[in-house]
Scaffold this active site. Structure first.
Site, PDB file in Angstrom:
ATOM      1  N   TYR A   1       0.851  -1.182   0.000  1.00 49.11           N
ATOM      2  CA  TYR A   1       0.000   0.000   0.000  1.00 49.11           C
ATOM      3  C   TYR A   1       0.893   1.241   0.000  1.00 49.11           C
ATOM      4  CZ  TYR A   1      -4.673   1.686  -0.264  1.00 49.11           C
ATOM      5  OH  TYR A   1      -5.832   2.237  -0.740  1.00 49.11           O
TER       6      TYR A   1
ATOM      7  N   HIS B   1       7.342   5.549   0.915  1.00 51.81           N
ATOM      8  CA  HIS B   1       7.987   4.360   0.331  1.00 51.81           C
ATOM      9  C   HIS B   1       8.693   4.730  -0.980  1.00 51.81           C
ATOM     10  CE1 HIS B   1       4.474   2.253   2.433  1.00 51.81           C
ATOM     11  NE2 HIS B   1       5.528   1.705   2.989  1.00 51.81           N
TER      12      HIS B   1
ATOM     13  N   GLN C   1       4.305  -9.894  12.989  1.00 52.68           N
ATOM     14  CA  GLN C   1       4.564  -8.632  13.683  1.00 52.68           C
ATOM     15  C   GLN C   1       3.281  -7.943  14.142  1.00 52.68           C
ATOM     16  OE1 GLN C   1       6.583  -6.798  10.109  1.00 52.68           O
ATOM     17  NE2 GLN C   1       5.571  -4.949  10.836  1.00 52.68           N
TER      18      GLN C   1
ATOM     19  N   GLN D   1      12.349   6.931   8.651  1.00 54.06           N
ATOM     20  CA  GLN D   1      12.530   7.347  10.049  1.00 54.06           C
ATOM     21  C   GLN D   1      11.206   7.574  10.778  1.00 54.06           C
ATOM     22  OE1 GLN D   1      15.006   7.182  11.859  1.00 54.06           O
ATOM     23  NE2 GLN D   1      16.850   8.191  11.132  1.00 54.06           N
ATOM     24  N   LYS D   2      10.069   7.437  10.069  1.00 50.21           N
ATOM     25  CA  LYS D   2       8.812   7.546  10.817  1.00 50.21           C
ATOM     26  C   LYS D   2       8.792   6.443  11.877  1.00 50.21           C
ATOM     27  CE  LYS D   2       4.686   6.455   9.235  1.00 50.21           C
ATOM     28  NZ  LYS D   2       4.169   5.488  10.257  1.00 50.21           N
TER      29      LYS D   2
ATOM     30  N   GLN E   1      12.127   1.284  14.891  1.00 45.49           N
ATOM     31  CA  GLN E   1      12.382   0.149  13.993  1.00 45.49           C
ATOM     32  C   GLN E   1      13.774   0.267  13.358  1.00 45.49           C
ATOM     33  OE1 GLN E   1       9.403  -1.819  11.288  1.00 45.49           O
ATOM     34  NE2 GLN E   1      10.312  -0.482   9.769  1.00 45.49           N
TER      35      GLN E   1
ATOM     36  N   SER F   1       0.641   4.043   5.467  1.00 44.74           N
ATOM     37  CA  SER F   1      -0.371   3.238   4.769  1.00 44.74           C
ATOM     38  C   SER F   1      -1.666   3.238   5.561  1.00 44.74           C
ATOM     39  CB  SER F   1       0.115   1.795   4.603  1.00 44.74           C
ATOM     40  OG  SER F   1       1.356   1.794   3.946  1.00 44.74           O
TER      41      SER F   1
HETATM   42  O1  PAF Z   1       8.022  -0.946   8.168  1.00 47.90           O
HETATM   43  C1  PAF Z   1       7.401  -1.899   7.665  1.00 47.90           C
HETATM   44  O2  PAF Z   1       6.637  -1.738   6.721  1.00 47.90           O
HETATM   45  C2  PAF Z   1       7.605  -3.303   8.215  1.00 47.90           C
HETATM   46  O3  PAF Z   1       7.759  -3.276   9.596  1.00 47.90           O
HETATM   47  C3  PAF Z   1       8.779  -4.055   7.546  1.00 47.90           C
HETATM   48  C4  PAF Z   1      10.099  -3.391   7.832  1.00 47.90           C
HETATM   49  C5  PAF Z   1       8.558  -4.119   6.040  1.00 47.90           C
HETATM   50  C6  PAF Z   1       8.850  -5.484   8.087  1.00 47.90           C
HETATM   51  O4  PAF Z   1       7.676  -6.195   7.834  1.00 47.90           O
END
Ligand code: PAF
Length: 281
Positions: A31, A36, A60, A147-148, A152, A185
């Site tokens: 999405y 992205h 996740q 960086q949002k 992560q 998304s």
């Molecule tokens: O940031 C994301 O979209 C997800 O956490 C990732 C890094 C693709 C892992 O599924």
């Protein structure tokens, strides 16, 4: 080119590596939005061959989260990714990525125990496990993350360091709508009135940034200010407002050095996050 199997991706990567082509990976859950696309464009500048993975990773998501409802549109994503410079879209099924019950997980400790890690138990374990799998499958030279999801990026960078993955993590700045809303998304879930409320996330952060620029260094005062700004709108259900050292992700009382001001807010059913990162003298 759209590829669904690990075997086929590996064959294509092998051919590229034999020709000494550099490979960039942009892991996504699809999405795609402008955030992205900025990662894909950057990957294209830096590498000969760009792979965008599109995989909504079930491990996740918590049991009451939005795995089933997560927005999906492969045709649209494919076109956008190719236009932005992707050479290959890797879109495996859940069965392809997890053919049997998974018994091996990658877990980064400490950095995952604050911020989103507190309200989404198991989330980062799912992220690091799937990202480790993608790194093993694709063997990229560089991998690109926005960086949002600042936590992560830190967690994945630590995994790469600790497990000696031979690649570079490239963090990329948050991309915002014209009115300041951080691209996500999940923004499609927002009804018109909720979208208006969502603007308070970035507005409160930008106002906090001004306070810091004017000399405020007390974390409690800044958090109180952000909380009060968000609470002006009853639709904003605050999950957390936190100020942490960006290297350790531990809460701080006085702002100094590399500082992350981060928040997570639920608006209706949609959980949104946003942050600013500042170098404070
Ligand atoms: O940031 C994301 O979209 C997800 O956490 C990732 C890094 C693709 C892992 O599924």
């Amino acid at each position: 080119m759209l590829v669904k199997t690990i075997k086929e991706v590996r064959n294509i990567i092998k051919q590229n590596k034999l020709r000494e082509k550099t490979v960039g990976l942009v892991p996504t859950m699809g999405y795609l939005h402008e955030g992205h696309l900025s990662l894909i464009r950057k990957a294209k500048q830096d590498n000969d061959f760009v792979i965008v993975s599109i995989f909504v990773n079930p491990i996740q998501f918590g049991p009451n989260e939005d795995f089933e409802d997560y927005p999906r549109d492969l045709d649209r994503d494919y076109k956008l990714a190719i236009e932005a410079g992707a050479n290959l879209i890797f879109n495996p099924s859940v069965e392809e990525m997890y053919p049997q019950e998974i018994k091996t997980f990658v877990e980064v400790r400490d950095l995952t125990e604050n911020l989103c890690g507190l309200s989404r138990p198991g989330h980062f374990r799912g992220v690091t496990t799937v990202v480790a799998k993608l790194f093993n499958i694709v063997q990229p030279d560089k991998a690109y993350f926005g960086q949002k999801d600042a936590q992560q990026v830190s967690v994945i960078s630590k995994m790469v360091q600790d497990l000696n993955f031979d690649l570079e993590i490239v963090p990329c700045p948050i991309v915002r709508e014209n009115d300041g809303l951080a691209m996500s998304s999940r923004n499609v879930y927002l009804k018109a009135t909720e979208r208006k409320s969502a603007l308070l996330l970035s507005q409160s952060l930008f106002q906090a940034q001004e306070l810091i620029n004017k000399g405020e260094r007390n974390a409690e005062n800044i958090k109180d200010f952000i909380t009060a700004t968000l609470q002006k709108d009853e639709k904003c259900d605050i999950d957390y407002v936190k100020i942490v050292d960006f290297d350790t992700l531990k809460d701080i009382e006085i702002l100094k050095g590399n500082v992350l001001v981060a928040l997570a807010v639920k608006i209706g059913k949609t959980r949104l996050i946003d942050n600013i990162i500042m170098e404070v003298k």
